[in-house]
Design a protein around this motif. Sequence first.
Motif, PDB file in Angstrom:
ATOM      1  N   VAL A 171      52.372  22.275  55.333  1.00 33.23           N
ATOM      2  CA  VAL A 171      52.641  21.975  56.736  1.00 33.23           C
ATOM      3  C   VAL A 171      51.761  20.852  57.254  1.00 33.23           C
ATOM      4  CG1 VAL A 171      52.683  22.887  59.090  1.00 33.23           C
ATOM      5  CG2 VAL A 171      53.469  24.286  57.201  1.00 33.23           C
ATOM      6  N   GLY A 172      50.494  20.823  56.873  1.00 37.30           N
ATOM      7  CA  GLY A 172      49.732  19.738  57.454  1.00 37.30           C
ATOM      8  C   GLY A 172      48.299  19.569  56.984  1.00 37.30           C
ATOM      9  N   GLN A 214      44.219   9.839  69.191  1.00 37.04           N
ATOM     10  CA  GLN A 214      45.349  10.750  68.968  1.00 37.04           C
ATOM     11  C   GLN A 214      46.497  10.410  69.916  1.00 37.04           C
ATOM     12  OE1 GLN A 214      44.765  14.894  70.310  1.00 37.04           O
ATOM     13  NE2 GLN A 214      45.833  15.578  68.474  1.00 37.04           N
ATOM     14  N   PHE A 229      46.488   7.824  65.231  1.00 39.34           N
ATOM     15  CA  PHE A 229      47.489   8.664  64.550  1.00 39.34           C
ATOM     16  C   PHE A 229      48.430   9.338  65.538  1.00 39.34           C
ATOM     17  CE2 PHE A 229      45.709  12.916  65.395  1.00 39.34           C
ATOM     18  CZ  PHE A 229      44.419  12.593  65.787  1.00 39.34           C
ATOM     19  N   ASP A 273      50.542  12.690  66.220  1.00 42.43           N
ATOM     20  CA  ASP A 273      50.512  14.092  65.785  1.00 42.43           C
ATOM     21  C   ASP A 273      51.666  14.398  64.845  1.00 42.43           C
ATOM     22  OD1 ASP A 273      48.247  14.763  67.143  1.00 42.43           O
ATOM     23  OD2 ASP A 273      49.264  15.698  68.838  1.00 42.43           O
ATOM     24  N   TYR A 332      50.855  12.770  61.471  1.00 39.38           N
ATOM     25  CA  TYR A 332      49.594  13.116  60.810  1.00 39.38           C
ATOM     26  C   TYR A 332      49.443  14.615  60.611  1.00 39.38           C
ATOM     27  CZ  TYR A 332      44.729  12.722  59.462  1.00 39.38           C
ATOM     28  OH  TYR A 332      43.551  12.778  58.763  1.00 39.38           O
ATOM     29  N   VAL A 333      49.916  15.411  61.558  1.00 38.16           N
ATOM     30  CA  VAL A 333      49.715  16.854  61.436  1.00 38.16           C
ATOM     31  C   VAL A 333      50.564  17.452  60.341  1.00 38.16           C
ATOM     32  CG1 VAL A 333      49.861  19.086  62.614  1.00 38.16           C
ATOM     33  CG2 VAL A 333      49.025  17.092  63.837  1.00 38.16           C
ATOM     34  N   GLY A 334      51.794  17.042  60.181  1.00 37.21           N
ATOM     35  CA  GLY A 334      52.550  17.711  59.134  1.00 37.21           C
ATOM     36  C   GLY A 334      53.936  17.171  58.830  1.00 37.21           C
ATOM     37  N   TYR A 361      56.475  19.778  60.288  1.00 37.07           N
ATOM     38  CA  TYR A 361      55.913  20.038  61.611  1.00 37.07           C
ATOM     39  C   TYR A 361      56.883  19.631  62.713  1.00 37.07           C
ATOM     40  CZ  TYR A 361      52.580  20.217  65.429  1.00 37.07           C
ATOM     41  OH  TYR A 361      51.959  20.512  66.601  1.00 37.07           O
TER      42      TYR A 361
END
Lengths: 430, 430
Positions: free
Chosen positions: A174-175, B127, B168, B170, B173-175, B179
């Motif tokens: 997922v991340g 972010q 980045f 979200d 970068y998060v998933g 995501y």
Amino acid sequence: MEKREEAKEVVEEEEQVVNPWEVSAKDGGKIDYDKLIDKFGCQRLDDSLIQRVQRLTNRPAHVFLRRGVFFAHRDFNDILDAYEKGQKFYLYTGRGPSSEALHLGHLIPFMFTKYLQDAFKVPLVIQLTDDEKCMWKNLSVEESQRLARENAKDIIACGFDVSKTFIFSDFDYVGGAFYKNMVKVAKCVTYNNVISAYFTSTGASYVKRLLTYYAMRFVFQVVGIFGFTGEDHIGKVSFPPVQAVPSFPSSFPHLFSGNDNIRCLIPCAIDQDPYFRMTRDVAPRIGYHKPALIESSFFPALQGENGKMSASDPNSAIYVTDSAKEIKNKINRYAFSSGQDSIELHRKYGANLEVDIPFKYLGFFLDDDAELELSREEYGSGRMLTGEVKKRLTEVLTDIVERHRRARALVTDEMVDAFMAVRPLPNMFN
Amino acid sequence: MEKREEAKEVVEEEEQVVNPWEVSAKDGGKIDYDKLIDKFGCQRLDDSLIQRVQRLTNRPAHVFLRRGVFFAHRDFNDILDAYEKGQKFYLYTGRGPSSEALHLGHLIPFMFTKYLQDAFKVPLVIQLTDDEKCMWKNLSVEESQRLARENAKDIIACGFDVSKTFIFSDFDYVGGAFYKNMVKVAKCVTYNNVISAYFTSTGASYVKRLLTYYAMRFVFQVVGIFGFTGEDHIGKVSFPPVQAVPSFPSSFPHLFSGNDNIRCLIPCAIDQDPYFRMTRDVAPRIGYHKPALIESSFFPALQGENGKMSASDPNSAIYVTDSAKEIKNKINRYAFSSGQDSIELHRKYGANLEVDIPFKYLGFFLDDDAELELSREEYGSGRMLTGEVKKRLTEVLTDIVERHRRARALVTDEMVDAFMAVRPLPNMFN
């Protein structure tokens, strides 16, 4: 907390409860699966559907289908319609890695999924919800990831085809590092914290704070929303979407890129139905097919058929790590038998097969239909004794566990890496 | 919904509200920043701290420091202590990309962060919370990601050093794909859905359902927890951790691997304080330093100083896309002036500098302290006229906007890619 327990008991008195966090029958009896089908609104997996599976796959139906272990579904006929027209689908199942050793009940969905993969020649994604267990069981990120890898070895030992199977850990897939920290943070914030934070920035009156606090307590005490209370952290509410999204092919661009409309079939135990009801409600709103489900009943505990087996009582289940001797002992000492008090009475009245655990277990794992029918007649009528049934069950389970152990011993870390590599599966439909 | 509005009004009557979702002063007046510092429990950024910054960085303090635009902090002195001992820190700031065109108020944290990066020679992570805006503003995933890239160009145009800066999204970068689907799903599930789902699986009595429903309504109407209500989707509660985790260096393994104990300083507007109070509560529990904060007041709307500028009223702000003519018109027509009704009265009583927007704006953007002091005396005493102050402000803002526009025109897609590449920053501390 005490008040909440009371509230739960009231609910239990009213009706059976089946959801991912609690399974309990009415008045401590058996789960009424017919009622469950009605309440959930899923469909019974009837004989004509099983015949159709045999016809389409050109092989006998799996013992779990023939014996009604997988007994309910949602839109499984749509999957078969599509398959008949030459359209593809993929399988999605998963495991929450909360313990190192698996018992036979844990293996059931994987044994069945392996059959589905072989029979339909379709790709499979297996989600290891290490994030869920980190949040619910209060495991560290590292420990839940370690358990995920250990469980992956047992899953691989069920015989999945690496060229058609992608196993993934939520934390990794997922991340990465970022998501791990997200979950760590979420675990530290309760709903009560959130409410307090809000009050700090608005400065509501004392009366309003108090009223709100008690209203919130009431809500959480009664409903225990999706398995959590006001004392629980906010991370838990982010989990249902995590379990939902493997149902959508675009979540796996390395597998289904350009194949975004492929259907998904989810084999699972029926307690997972609330997650996937939510998923099915959502699917058309974001442009996907509703995933189809094929749902199993619960594998009963050795002590009898009310609820699931419990990891906290090792004698309630046969583990895949049990030795032949342990299996024999557990079956002889703990398996709830309906045999009568004396041989004479047993010969006269026979066994009550509706509640007899040794016979139920044979129904799950003895592949030979003719032998099972013979046992049903002989044991039910009292001609066969409990000891004989237990002896046969011991043979059957020892064989399964031994074969599993041998297969698992051959699963190397490299194989786990291969199954978990983020990669395309070029021949996944062949 | 109507009832909730009422509840909010009651809160407003009681006290000022400042949080990421609402900024409103008491009785429509000015935000009382002293009261805010008390209530939030942060510290005033006093003159001795500003002197210390000048001494440590060997350069004059930024105009936003000298004029008290950044007026509050949490543990900024700890950052300076560490810096003095030769220890490193990094900067974290961000933007929610909800609109294409930025106004001057949006640029303030970035202008200040650019100064901090240059003065302390430290790395910076920015972010872009495209996930937040997708959830709150009901933008599609694609649209919020497009806005994130457009906003990144404006941010880059502020002059950040690509060798020290990681920007980045979200969503990316998060998933990745997974995501994105998570957020899409979360957006479809409200708390009310969750409660209904629970009732479906437990079958509580009608009275209990009704009571719970109303208790829930009450809770959400009063507190509007972290910006959401029962009608809102569950995705929103997963966002606070997303905004929290860039405060922890291990979230960026490609930047801070082996440097897991490095401190973080967050320049932001004070309305973000609730997120970071939560973050600071959590930090020591998961093994990190509490992030330090340096917090700004709000840049006032042209119409006067009660609240933030509004994207829905283009005449409430100067946008970085406004032409020289538009800037001149907006200042002349809309900037709230405290000048008297006639020149005679103005000469007699002077301007009220506490509420005069043209003079306040000069305080933000006129770098020359001597000239500002002169204006304060001349305008405050009535010797200088509103028209003259507005003319000077028009020059200053036109210059800033023109320079920004020229810089932004030079920002290519390749530069955005370079800033957003997941990469180490080898010379980030030089």
